[in-house]
Write a protein that holds these residues in place. Structure first.
Motif, PDB file in Angstrom:
ATOM      1  N   PRO A  76      56.573  34.548  69.655  1.00 17.77           N
ATOM      2  CA  PRO A  76      57.777  34.115  68.947  1.00 17.77           C
ATOM      3  C   PRO A  76      57.873  34.596  67.496  1.00 17.77           C
ATOM      4  CG  PRO A  76      56.663  32.239  69.986  1.00 17.77           C
ATOM      5  CD  PRO A  76      55.755  33.420  70.102  1.00 17.77           C
ATOM      6  N   TYR A  77      56.784  35.106  66.950  1.00 18.14           N
ATOM      7  CA  TYR A  77      56.747  35.511  65.546  1.00 18.14           C
ATOM      8  C   TYR A  77      56.749  37.028  65.357  1.00 18.14           C
ATOM      9  CZ  TYR A  77      55.672  30.617  64.830  1.00 18.14           C
ATOM     10  OH  TYR A  77      55.729  29.246  64.820  1.00 18.14           O
ATOM     11  N   ARG A  78      56.867  37.773  66.438  1.00 17.60           N
ATOM     12  CA  ARG A  78      56.878  39.234  66.330  1.00 17.60           C
ATOM     13  C   ARG A  78      58.204  39.730  65.764  1.00 17.60           C
ATOM     14  NH1 ARG A  78      54.144  39.880  72.177  1.00 17.60           N
ATOM     15  NH2 ARG A  78      52.196  38.847  71.583  1.00 17.60           N
ATOM     16  N   GLY A  79      58.143  40.877  65.104  1.00 22.72           N
ATOM     17  CA  GLY A  79      59.342  41.467  64.527  1.00 22.72           C
ATOM     18  C   GLY A  79      59.733  40.858  63.195  1.00 22.72           C
ATOM     19  N   LEU A  80      58.868  40.043  62.609  1.00 22.38           N
ATOM     20  CA  LEU A  80      59.163  39.357  61.344  1.00 22.38           C
ATOM     21  C   LEU A  80      58.236  39.800  60.214  1.00 22.38           C
ATOM     22  CD1 LEU A  80      59.633  35.789  62.892  1.00 22.38           C
ATOM     23  CD2 LEU A  80      61.434  37.417  62.252  1.00 22.38           C
ATOM     24  N   SER A  81      57.586  40.936  60.378  1.00 19.81           N
ATOM     25  CA  SER A  81      56.684  41.540  59.390  1.00 19.81           C
ATOM     26  C   SER A  81      55.325  40.864  59.266  1.00 19.81           C
ATOM     27  CB  SER A  81      57.339  41.603  57.999  1.00 19.81           C
ATOM     28  OG  SER A  81      58.437  42.459  58.027  1.00 19.81           O
ATOM     29  N   PHE A  82      54.995  39.945  60.163  1.00 18.62           N
ATOM     30  CA  PHE A  82      53.696  39.278  60.072  1.00 18.62           C
ATOM     31  C   PHE A  82      52.548  40.226  60.437  1.00 18.62           C
ATOM     32  CE2 PHE A  82      56.373  35.363  60.946  1.00 18.62           C
ATOM     33  CZ  PHE A  82      56.449  35.023  59.604  1.00 18.62           C
ATOM     34  N   LYS A  84      52.562  43.451  59.901  1.00 15.62           N
ATOM     35  CA  LYS A  84      52.429  44.302  58.718  1.00 15.62           C
ATOM     36  C   LYS A  84      51.647  43.575  57.625  1.00 15.62           C
ATOM     37  CE  LYS A  84      55.227  46.834  55.395  1.00 15.62           C
ATOM     38  NZ  LYS A  84      56.588  47.206  54.977  1.00 15.62           N
ATOM     39  N   GLN A  85      51.903  42.280  57.458  1.00 19.27           N
ATOM     40  CA  GLN A  85      51.226  41.513  56.408  1.00 19.27           C
ATOM     41  C   GLN A  85      49.729  41.388  56.671  1.00 19.27           C
ATOM     42  OE1 GLN A  85      53.179  37.749  55.358  1.00 19.27           O
ATOM     43  NE2 GLN A  85      55.099  38.633  56.084  1.00 19.27           N
ATOM     44  N   ILE A  86      49.346  41.099  57.897  1.00 17.04           N
ATOM     45  CA  ILE A  86      47.917  40.930  58.174  1.00 17.04           C
ATOM     46  C   ILE A  86      47.194  42.274  58.069  1.00 17.04           C
ATOM     47  CG2 ILE A  86      47.859  41.107  60.718  1.00 17.04           C
ATOM     48  CD1 ILE A  86      46.051  38.487  60.508  1.00 17.04           C
ATOM     49  N   ILE A  87      47.836  43.358  58.499  1.00 19.93           N
ATOM     50  CA  ILE A  87      47.234  44.687  58.374  1.00 19.93           C
ATOM     51  C   ILE A  87      47.087  45.059  56.902  1.00 19.93           C
ATOM     52  CG2 ILE A  87      47.650  47.153  58.769  1.00 19.93           C
ATOM     53  CD1 ILE A  87      48.898  46.148  61.517  1.00 19.93           C
ATOM     54  N   SER A  88      48.070  44.747  56.099  1.00 23.09           N
ATOM     55  CA  SER A  88      47.996  45.023  54.663  1.00 23.09           C
ATOM     56  C   SER A  88      46.801  44.307  54.030  1.00 23.09           C
ATOM     57  CB  SER A  88      49.303  44.579  54.002  1.00 23.09           C
ATOM     58  OG  SER A  88      49.232  44.778  52.618  1.00 23.09           O
ATOM     59  N   GLU A  89      46.571  43.070  54.418  1.00 28.33           N
ATOM     60  CA  GLU A  89      45.422  42.324  53.898  1.00 28.33           C
ATOM     61  C   GLU A  89      44.110  42.939  54.378  1.00 28.33           C
ATOM     62  OE1 GLU A  89      43.270  39.309  51.841  1.00 28.33           O
ATOM     63  OE2 GLU A  89      45.186  40.295  51.562  1.00 28.33           O
ATOM     64  N   MET A  90      44.060  43.372  55.628  1.00 28.89           N
ATOM     65  CA  MET A  90      42.857  44.018  56.157  1.00 28.89           C
ATOM     66  C   MET A  90      42.595  45.328  55.412  1.00 28.89           C
ATOM     67  SD  MET A  90      43.488  43.171  60.196  1.00 28.89           S
ATOM     68  CE  MET A  90      41.856  43.518  60.866  1.00 28.89           C
ATOM     69  N   GLU A  91      43.640  46.103  55.151  1.00 32.48           N
ATOM     70  CA  GLU A  91      43.484  47.352  54.403  1.00 32.48           C
ATOM     71  C   GLU A  91      43.030  47.076  52.967  1.00 32.48           C
ATOM     72  OE1 GLU A  91      46.849  49.986  56.780  1.00 32.48           O
ATOM     73  OE2 GLU A  91      47.322  49.178  54.795  1.00 32.48           O
ATOM     74  N   ARG A  92      43.519  46.013  52.365  1.00 36.23           N
ATOM     75  CA  ARG A  92      43.103  45.638  51.011  1.00 36.23           C
ATOM     76  C   ARG A  92      41.591  45.414  50.975  1.00 36.23           C
ATOM     77  NH1 ARG A  92      41.375  41.671  48.246  1.00 36.23           N
ATOM     78  NH2 ARG A  92      41.529  40.183  49.943  1.00 36.23           N
TER      79      ARG A  92
END
Length: 140
Positions: A76-82, A84-92
């Motif tokens: 239900p939460y797909r397509g809402l940039s979540f 992208k957000q978790i991947i960004s944190e992993m890359e950080r």
């Protein structure tokens, strides 16, 4: 979404619950493949919408790269940039630890998503847990 590096048993249970719902229940990955012997060497991530765990992933630092694994978001939460957000944190975290690139094995249906985040496909299609995948990398 608030993304946390897993630090408590409760957060770990939440991350595993998200992974179980996406991979085991939705995609029919056998549970003994989903939770494996590499869990203890990984850095785990869990994303929350208020108090509800909705996203998860794990990161292993291997050779000269950070390997993103088990990245998932509840349906239900797909397509809402979540994602992208978790991947960004992993890359950080990968960059913070001094590694120059990220690598992952993407399910082929998610390949375009990872391409949009700057990943490049470096393999032919292969099967993992009965699901077609490709290997992708990104210089950080």
């Amino acid at each position: 979404m608030k993304t946390n590096i897993v630090e408590t048993d409760e957060q770990q249970k939440d991350a595993f619950a998200v992974r179980r719902e996406v991979f085991v229940e939705e995609q029919n990955v056998p549970p003994e493949i989903e939770i494996d012997e590499l869990e203890n060497e990984a850095i785990h991530f869990v994303g929350y919408d208020k108090e509800k765990a909705i996203a998860a992933g794990r990161l292993r630092l291997v050779d000269d790269y950070g390997k993103l694994e088990r990245v998932c978001v509840l349906k239900p939460y797909r397509g809402l940039s979540f994602g992208k957000q978790i991947i960004s944190e992993m890359e950080r975290v990968i960059k913070e630890k001094g590694y120059p690139k990220a690598k992952l094995n993407a399910q082929t249906h998610a390949e375009a998503f990872y391409l949009s985040l700057g990943y490049k496909t470096i393999s032919d299609e292969f099967m993992d847990a009965g699901i077609p995948h490709v290997t992708m990398i990104k210089l950080l």
